[in-house]
Design an enzyme around this catalytic site. Structure first.
Site, PDB file in Angstrom:
ATOM      1  N   CYS A 129      -8.704  -3.836  10.683  1.00 15.91           N
ATOM      2  CA  CYS A 129      -7.478  -4.337   9.761  1.00 15.91           C
ATOM      3  C   CYS A 129      -6.688  -3.242   9.405  1.00 15.91           C
ATOM      4  CB  CYS A 129      -8.336  -4.923   8.395  1.00 15.91           C
ATOM      5  SG  CYS A 129      -9.744  -5.807   8.733  1.00 15.91           S
TER       6      CYS A 129
ATOM      7  N   CYS B  56     -16.327   0.862   9.131  1.00 19.48           N
ATOM      8  CA  CYS B  56     -16.002  -0.482   9.536  1.00 19.48           C
ATOM      9  C   CYS B  56     -15.777  -0.731  11.071  1.00 19.48           C
ATOM     10  CB  CYS B  56     -15.466  -1.294   8.796  1.00 19.48           C
ATOM     11  SG  CYS B  56     -15.264  -3.068   8.847  1.00 19.48           S
TER      12      CYS B  56
ATOM     13  N   CYS C  89     -13.421 -17.667  -2.991  1.00 24.47           N
ATOM     14  CA  CYS C  89     -12.458 -16.683  -3.442  1.00 24.47           C
ATOM     15  C   CYS C  89     -11.836 -16.416  -2.266  1.00 24.47           C
ATOM     16  CB  CYS C  89     -13.238 -15.509  -4.180  1.00 24.47           C
ATOM     17  SG  CYS C  89     -11.950 -14.151  -4.577  1.00 24.47           S
TER      18      CYS C  89
ATOM     19  N   CYS D 142     -18.613  -7.995  -8.682  1.00 28.18           N
ATOM     20  CA  CYS D 142     -18.429  -8.325  -7.099  1.00 28.18           C
ATOM     21  C   CYS D 142     -18.641  -7.174  -6.205  1.00 28.18           C
ATOM     22  CB  CYS D 142     -16.882  -8.537  -6.890  1.00 28.18           C
ATOM     23  SG  CYS D 142     -16.266  -9.679  -7.927  1.00 28.18           S
TER      24      CYS D 142
ATOM     25  N   ARG E 185      -5.886 -14.328  -9.068  1.00 27.07           N
ATOM     26  CA  ARG E 185      -6.194 -13.022  -9.630  1.00 27.07           C
ATOM     27  C   ARG E 185      -4.973 -11.987  -9.084  1.00 27.07           C
ATOM     28  NH1 ARG E 185     -11.733 -11.277  -7.931  1.00 27.07           N
ATOM     29  NH2 ARG E 185     -12.524 -12.614  -9.475  1.00 27.07           N
TER      30      ARG E 185
ATOM     31  N   CYS F 165      -6.624  -1.153   5.998  1.00 28.85           N
ATOM     32  CA  CYS F 165      -7.922  -0.794   5.321  1.00 28.85           C
ATOM     33  C   CYS F 165      -8.242   0.356   5.520  1.00 28.85           C
ATOM     34  CB  CYS F 165      -9.007  -1.929   5.760  1.00 28.85           C
ATOM     35  SG  CYS F 165     -10.546  -1.731   4.831  1.00 28.85           S
TER      36      CYS F 165
ATOM     37  N   CYS G 177     -20.413 -12.150  -7.161  1.00 31.21           N
ATOM     38  CA  CYS G 177     -19.568 -12.302  -5.994  1.00 31.21           C
ATOM     39  C   CYS G 177     -19.831 -11.249  -4.854  1.00 31.21           C
ATOM     40  CB  CYS G 177     -18.177 -12.343  -6.553  1.00 31.21           C
ATOM     41  SG  CYS G 177     -16.915 -12.367  -5.031  1.00 31.21           S
TER      42      CYS G 177
HETATM   43  N1  SAM Z   1     -15.230  -6.284   5.088  1.00 28.77           N
HETATM   44  C1  SAM Z   1     -15.266  -7.496   4.368  1.00 28.77           C
HETATM   45  C2  SAM Z   1     -14.090  -8.183   4.731  1.00 28.77           C
HETATM   46  O1  SAM Z   1     -12.980  -7.793   5.287  1.00 28.77           O
HETATM   47  O2  SAM Z   1     -14.145  -9.339   4.681  1.00 28.77           O
HETATM   48  C3  SAM Z   1     -15.248  -7.129   2.784  1.00 28.77           C
HETATM   49  C4  SAM Z   1     -14.365  -6.101   2.413  1.00 28.77           C
HETATM   50  S1  SAM Z   1     -12.628  -5.923   2.446  1.00 28.77           S
HETATM   51  C5  SAM Z   1     -12.407  -4.724   1.892  1.00 28.77           C
HETATM   52  C6  SAM Z   1     -11.853  -7.201   1.456  1.00 28.77           C
HETATM   53  C7  SAM Z   1     -10.555  -7.432   1.214  1.00 28.77           C
HETATM   54  O3  SAM Z   1      -9.824  -6.311   0.424  1.00 28.77           O
HETATM   55  C8  SAM Z   1      -9.813  -7.613   2.474  1.00 28.77           C
HETATM   56  O4  SAM Z   1      -9.964  -8.796   2.781  1.00 28.77           O
HETATM   57  C9  SAM Z   1      -8.371  -7.357   1.961  1.00 28.77           C
HETATM   58  O5  SAM Z   1      -7.811  -8.405   1.644  1.00 28.77           O
HETATM   59  C10 SAM Z   1      -8.595  -6.344   0.713  1.00 28.77           C
HETATM   60  N2  SAM Z   1      -8.162  -4.901   0.837  1.00 28.77           N
HETATM   61  C11 SAM Z   1      -8.562  -4.047   1.807  1.00 28.77           C
HETATM   62  N3  SAM Z   1      -7.984  -3.041   1.701  1.00 28.77           N
HETATM   63  C12 SAM Z   1      -6.661  -3.377   1.169  1.00 28.77           C
HETATM   64  C13 SAM Z   1      -5.653  -2.476   0.569  1.00 28.77           C
HETATM   65  N4  SAM Z   1      -5.308  -1.195   1.184  1.00 28.77           N
HETATM   66  N5  SAM Z   1      -4.654  -3.066  -0.144  1.00 28.77           N
HETATM   67  C14 SAM Z   1      -4.753  -4.402  -0.666  1.00 28.77           C
HETATM   68  N6  SAM Z   1      -5.913  -4.848  -0.277  1.00 28.77           N
HETATM   69  C15 SAM Z   1      -6.813  -4.447   0.419  1.00 28.77           C
HETATM   70 FE1  SF4 Z   2     -13.904  -3.813   7.599  1.00 24.18          FE
HETATM   71 FE2  SF4 Z   2     -11.747  -3.285   5.850  1.00 24.18          FE
HETATM   72 FE3  SF4 Z   2     -11.478  -5.345   7.545  1.00 24.18          FE
HETATM   73 FE4  SF4 Z   2     -13.151  -5.507   5.855  1.00 24.18          FE
HETATM   74  S1  SF4 Z   2     -10.864  -5.279   5.611  1.00 24.18           S
HETATM   75  S2  SF4 Z   2     -13.420  -5.937   7.731  1.00 24.18           S
HETATM   76  S3  SF4 Z   2     -14.075  -3.226   5.351  1.00 24.18           S
HETATM   77  S4  SF4 Z   2     -11.831  -2.917   8.184  1.00 24.18           S
END
Ligand code: SAM
Ligand code: SF4
Ligand code: DTB
Length: 369
Positions: free
Chosen positions: A75, A71, A206, A115, A278, A78, A146
Site C-alpha cells: 500500500c 507488512c 467500518c 480499535c 469519522r 503506508c 474494533c
Molecule cells: N493491515 C490492515 C489493512 O490494511 O486492512 C489494517 C491496518 S491499515 C494501517 C488500516 C488503514 O489505515 C488503511 O486501510 C488505510 O486506509 C489507513 N492508513 C494507513 N496509512 C495511512 C496514512 N499514511 N494516511 C492515512 N491513512 C492511512
Molecule cells: Fe499492510 Fe499498511 Fe497495507 Fe495494512 S495498510 S495491509 S498495514 S501495508
C-alpha cells in the site's frame, strides 16, 4: 444567491440533498452534491445530520497498533509496508495483558471504543486466537471493540463475531480505478469480499478511505459510490487525509486543500445519513477551524489519543478543549447502561465541598477579623 441556473437544477439538487437512505447513487449525482456551493453543501449536510444524530455529540475511539510494521502488502501510503524504508521499528504481536492495560487507560481518558490494528495481509489462525482473547477482554472492560487485521475468510469473520466484536475496519481506500496505482498485492474485489464476510457475521462494518493521495476528484466520487451502494451502508465511515510519510511512494505528494476535505466529509454525510462519519487520520496537520468545519459538515466520530497506529494525532487534552469551545460532548453510547447510570448519579450528587454554605462574595468591612 446560489448559482442554480434554473428551477430544474435546484429541484434535483434539493432531492439529492434530502437525506434519503439510497443504494443506487450515480457518479453524476455525487459530483453534483460535492461541487455545489460550499455554503449550500454544508447547510444540507448539517440539516441531514440533525435528522439522524445529536449534532453536538461526537463518538471517540482510541487506536492501538497491536502488531507493527513488516507488512507484506505494498500500500503506497503506508509506513508499515515492508516494501518501503520508513525507519519504523517493527514489533511482534503484543501480549494480551499489555493490550488490556492500554485499553483501560483509553477508557480512563474517556474513549468508548478501542480499535486494535495489525500490519497483516490477513491473520494467521494462531494469531487470530490471541486477537479473539483481546476482543473478549476489552469488551469485558465495557468498551466497544474494533479490529483491523487485513483480509478475512468467512470462518475468521464468524469467529470474531462469536467473540463479540462490534466493528471490523477494512477500508476501500480509493476508487476501483485509482486502486491499481496504490496497491498491487491484493485486489479491490478481495476487499469487497472481506466486507461481505464481515457483514454476514453480523459485525458492524467500518469502511472508508483516504484522500490527498494525488487522486482526481472523480476517484473520490468513485470511492463514495462504492461505499454507499453496498447492500448496507457501513455503520462507520472513516475519511482519512493522507499522512504523507517519508520513504513511502506518497511521501512527497502535494498537500490536499482543506476545503476539498470538508467537501468529502459533507458528501459522505449526505449520501450515508445513518452512518457515523469519522474525521480520521490527518487531524494533526489540520487547524482547529478545519476540524470545526468537518464537525459542521457532519463528522461525528474521531480517533482520540496522541497516536494513530504509528503516526501522531492531536493530544487528547487539545481535543477536549476544542470540544468545550464548540459545546460538543463525547458520545457516551458505547458505555454499558450500568456505567452511564453511575456517570449520571455522579453528576446529580453534589460533591462535599459543593454542600458547604457558600462563601460571601465580597469582603465585609463591617466585620472585625
Ligand atoms: N493491515 C490492515 C489493512 O490494511 O486492512 C489494517 C491496518 S491499515 C494501517 C488500516 C488503514 O489505515 C488503511 O486501510 C488505510 O486506509 C489507513 N492508513 C494507513 N496509512 C495511512 C496514512 N499514511 N494516511 C492515512 N491513512 C492511512
Ligand atoms: Fe499492510 Fe499498511 Fe497495507 Fe495494512 S495498510 S495491509 S498495514 S501495508
Ligand atoms: C482508518 O481508517 N484509519 C486508521 C484506522 N482506520 C486503522 C489508521 C490511520 C493510520 C495512519 C497512519 C499511521 O498512524 O500509521
Amino acid at each position: 444567491m446560489s448559482n442554480h441556473k434554473n428551477g430544474q437544477t435546484l429541484n434535483s439538487l434539493e432531492k439529492l440533498n434530502s437525506g434519503q437512505v439510497r443504494h443506487d447513487w450515480t457518479v453524476a449525482e455525487i459530483e453534483a452534491i460535492y461541487n455545489q456551493p460550499f455554503n449550500d453543501l454544508l447547510f444540507a449536510a448539517q440539516n441531514i445530520h440533525r435528522q439522524y444524530f445529536d449534532p453536538n455529540q461526537v463518538q471517540t475511539s482510541t487506536l492501538l497498533s497491536i502488531k507493527t510494521g513488516a507488512c507484506p502488502e505494498d500500500c503506497a501510503y503506508c509506513p508499515q509496508s515492508g516494501h518501503y524504508n520508513t525507519g519504523l521499528s517493527k514489533e511482534q504481536l503484543m501480549a494480551v495483558e499489555e493490550v488490556i492495560s492500554k485499553a483501560q487507560q483509553a477508557k480512563k481518558n474517556g474513549a468508548t471504543r478501542f480499535c486494535m490494528g495489525a500490519a497483516w495481509r490477513s491473520p494467521r489462525e494462531k494469531d487470530l486466537d490471541v486477537v479473539l482473547e483481546m476482543v473478549r477482554q476489552v469488551k469485558d472492560l465495557g468498551l466497544e471493540t474494533c479490529v483491523t487485521l487485513g483480509m478475512l475468510t468467512d470462518e475468521q469473520a464468524q469467529k470474531l463475531g462469536e467473540a463479540g466484536l462490534d466493528y471490523y475496519n477494512h477500508n476501500l481506500d480509493t476508487s476501483p480505478e485509482y486502486y491499481q496505482q496504490i496497491i498491487t498485492t491484493r485486489t479491490y474485489k478481495n476487499r469487497l469480499d472481506t466486507l461481505q464476510n464481515v457483514r454476514d457475521a453480523g459485525i458492524n462494518v467500518c469502511s472508508g478511505g483516504i484522500i490527498g493521495m494525488g487522486e482526481e476528484t472523480s476517484d473520490r466520487y468513485g470511492l463514495l459510490q462504492q461505499l454507499a451502494n453496498m447492500p448496507e451502508h457501513p455503520q462507520s465511515v472513516p475519511i482519512n487525509m493522507l499522512v504523507a510519510v517519508e520513504g513511502t511512494p506518497l511521501g512527497d505528494v502535494e498537500k490536499l486543500d482543506s476545503i476539498e476535505f470538508v467537501r468529502m466529509i459533507a458528501t459522505a454525510r449526505i449520501m450515508m445519513p445513518e452512518s457515523y462519519v469519522r474525521l480520521s487520520a490527518g487531524r494533526e496537520d489540520m487547524n482547529e477551524e478545519t476540524q470545526t468545519l468537518c464537525y459542521l459538515a457532519g463528522a461525528n466520530s474521531i480517533f482520540y489519543g496522541e497516536k494513530l497506529l504509528t503516526t501522531a494525532n492531536p493530544e487528547a487534552e487539545a481535543d477536549m478543549l476544542l470540544f468545550k469551545r464548540l459545546g460538543i460532548e463525547p458520545e457516551r453510547r458505547g458505555l454499558d447502561q450500568q456505567e452511564m447510570d453511575q456517570e449520571e448519579l455522579a453528576e446529580e450528587t453534589p460533591k462535599v465541598e459543593e454542600q458547604q454554605p457558600a462563601k460571601p462574595l465580597f469582603y465585609d468591612a463591617t466585620k472585625t477579623h
